[in-house]
Design a protein around this motif. Sequence first.
Motif, mmCIF file in Angstrom:
data_model
loop_
_atom_site.group_PDB
_atom_site.id
_atom_site.type_symbol
_atom_site.label_atom_id
_atom_site.label_comp_id
_atom_site.label_asym_id
_atom_site.label_seq_id
_atom_site.Cartn_x
_atom_site.Cartn_y
_atom_site.Cartn_z
ATOM 1 N N ALA A 173 -41.632 32.287 43.729
ATOM 2 C CA ALA A 173 -42.548 32.817 42.722
ATOM 3 C C ALA A 173 -43.971 32.853 43.247
ATOM 4 O O ALA A 173 -44.439 31.905 43.887
ATOM 5 C CB ALA A 173 -42.493 31.963 41.451
ATOM 6 N N SER A 174 -44.656 33.968 42.972
ATOM 7 C CA SER A 174 -46.075 34.109 43.288
ATOM 8 C C SER A 174 -46.724 34.702 42.040
ATOM 9 O O SER A 174 -46.765 35.913 41.860
ATOM 10 C CB SER A 174 -46.285 35.018 44.504
ATOM 11 N N TRP A 175 -47.199 33.849 41.156
ATOM 12 C CA TRP A 175 -47.694 34.278 39.852
ATOM 13 C C TRP A 175 -48.978 35.084 39.988
ATOM 14 O O TRP A 175 -49.814 34.804 40.827
ATOM 15 C CB TRP A 175 -47.915 33.057 38.953
ATOM 16 N N MET A 184 -45.590 40.402 51.967
ATOM 17 C CA MET A 184 -44.702 40.763 53.072
ATOM 18 C C MET A 184 -44.137 39.518 53.759
ATOM 19 O O MET A 184 -42.949 39.459 54.072
ATOM 20 C CB MET A 184 -45.446 41.649 54.065
ATOM 21 N N SER A 185 -44.986 38.512 53.959
ATOM 22 C CA SER A 185 -44.501 37.297 54.632
ATOM 23 C C SER A 185 -43.522 36.528 53.758
ATOM 24 O O SER A 185 -42.541 35.956 54.261
ATOM 25 C CB SER A 185 -45.684 36.400 55.020
ATOM 26 N N LEU A 186 -43.733 36.535 52.447
ATOM 27 C CA LEU A 186 -42.820 35.835 51.538
ATOM 28 C C LEU A 186 -41.468 36.542 51.472
ATOM 29 O O LEU A 186 -40.416 35.897 51.494
ATOM 30 C CB LEU A 186 -43.431 35.726 50.146
ATOM 31 N N LEU A 187 -41.483 37.861 51.388
ATOM 32 C CA LEU A 187 -40.234 38.608 51.352
ATOM 33 C C LEU A 187 -39.439 38.448 52.646
ATOM 34 O O LEU A 187 -38.203 38.452 52.635
ATOM 35 C CB LEU A 187 -40.518 40.096 51.115
ATOM 36 N N ALA A 194 -34.958 36.567 46.272
ATOM 37 C CA ALA A 194 -35.776 37.366 45.358
ATOM 38 C C ALA A 194 -37.178 36.780 45.274
ATOM 39 O O ALA A 194 -37.348 35.564 45.199
ATOM 40 C CB ALA A 194 -35.148 37.414 43.965
ATOM 41 N N LEU A 195 -38.162 37.667 45.292
ATOM 42 C CA LEU A 195 -39.559 37.283 45.129
ATOM 43 C C LEU A 195 -40.018 37.751 43.751
ATOM 44 O O LEU A 195 -39.901 38.935 43.417
ATOM 45 C CB LEU A 195 -40.412 37.919 46.220
ATOM 46 N N VAL A 196 -40.524 36.829 42.945
ATOM 47 C CA VAL A 196 -41.011 37.133 41.595
ATOM 48 C C VAL A 196 -42.533 37.061 41.605
ATOM 49 O O VAL A 196 -43.114 36.060 42.046
ATOM 50 C CB VAL A 196 -40.451 36.136 40.559
#
Length: 266
Positions: A173-175, A184-187, A194-196
């Motif tokens: 999660a990145s609120w 891009m780095s998180l994905l 899944a990135l929220v």
Amino acid sequence: MISTKHVIERILQKIAAPSRPDTVDGLIAGSLEANVTGIATAMMATFDVLQRAVAAKHNLVITHEPTFYLHQETRDSLPDDSVSRRKQEFIRTQNLNIFHFHDHWHDRQPDGIEIGMIQALGWAQYADTRRLNLFHVPEMTLASFARKLASQLGIQTMRVVGSPNLPVRRVLASWGFLSRDNGMSLLARPDVDALVAGETHEWEVVEYAQDMVAMGQNKALILLGHVLSEQAGMAYCAEWLKSFISEIPIDFIPISEPYWNPRDIL
């Protein structure tokens, strides 16, 4: 009685985060010497929120996002705009005080927005022991996971990139707003299905996610909308304030999702 100045001082003392040389936080409207009759916390100090605060006799509004339509806001940023002028006039005539509370609420350990969102979603039991924003959820398809999120947060216009049948177990999660490089780095992390996030630029992280999926990578991006991806953090803020400010009433004023879906209109 307690003044606006004393409320802000108590908040900053309680957070005990290092001071920032450059911050958007501060009193955006009103007076530090004003006596506070009540506090309203909100995701944004929209005109509707201000009206509801006045109706509740709360003259200090603590908002996470800007009041005058700019992150680095000033009351004079739109001197010739009729909407901005009317909002300022309402604030002045109703003797409202507006405190922009963004940076320090995120600087709190743990982050106040993160804690509120985790509580609202019931994700505390799934949180990774090393990273508060990584969750190991019961496996389900991306479609089921997205529907559950939408139901929990009351979202009408969620956006999802990825196969509806993708198995989802590891969620990051990145609120709020998701920047290009961070998104891009998180994905790209191998331990994330899944990135929220709240929102991002479509020509940056969204396109990147689309290309990952087109290349056969099992990835998903879920965009909740900025407001509903952080709003529970300001509900938590109201409860947190009550733990050390007891002289005056404190309430959270929610705002509705700003968008609606034409398919929902009969």
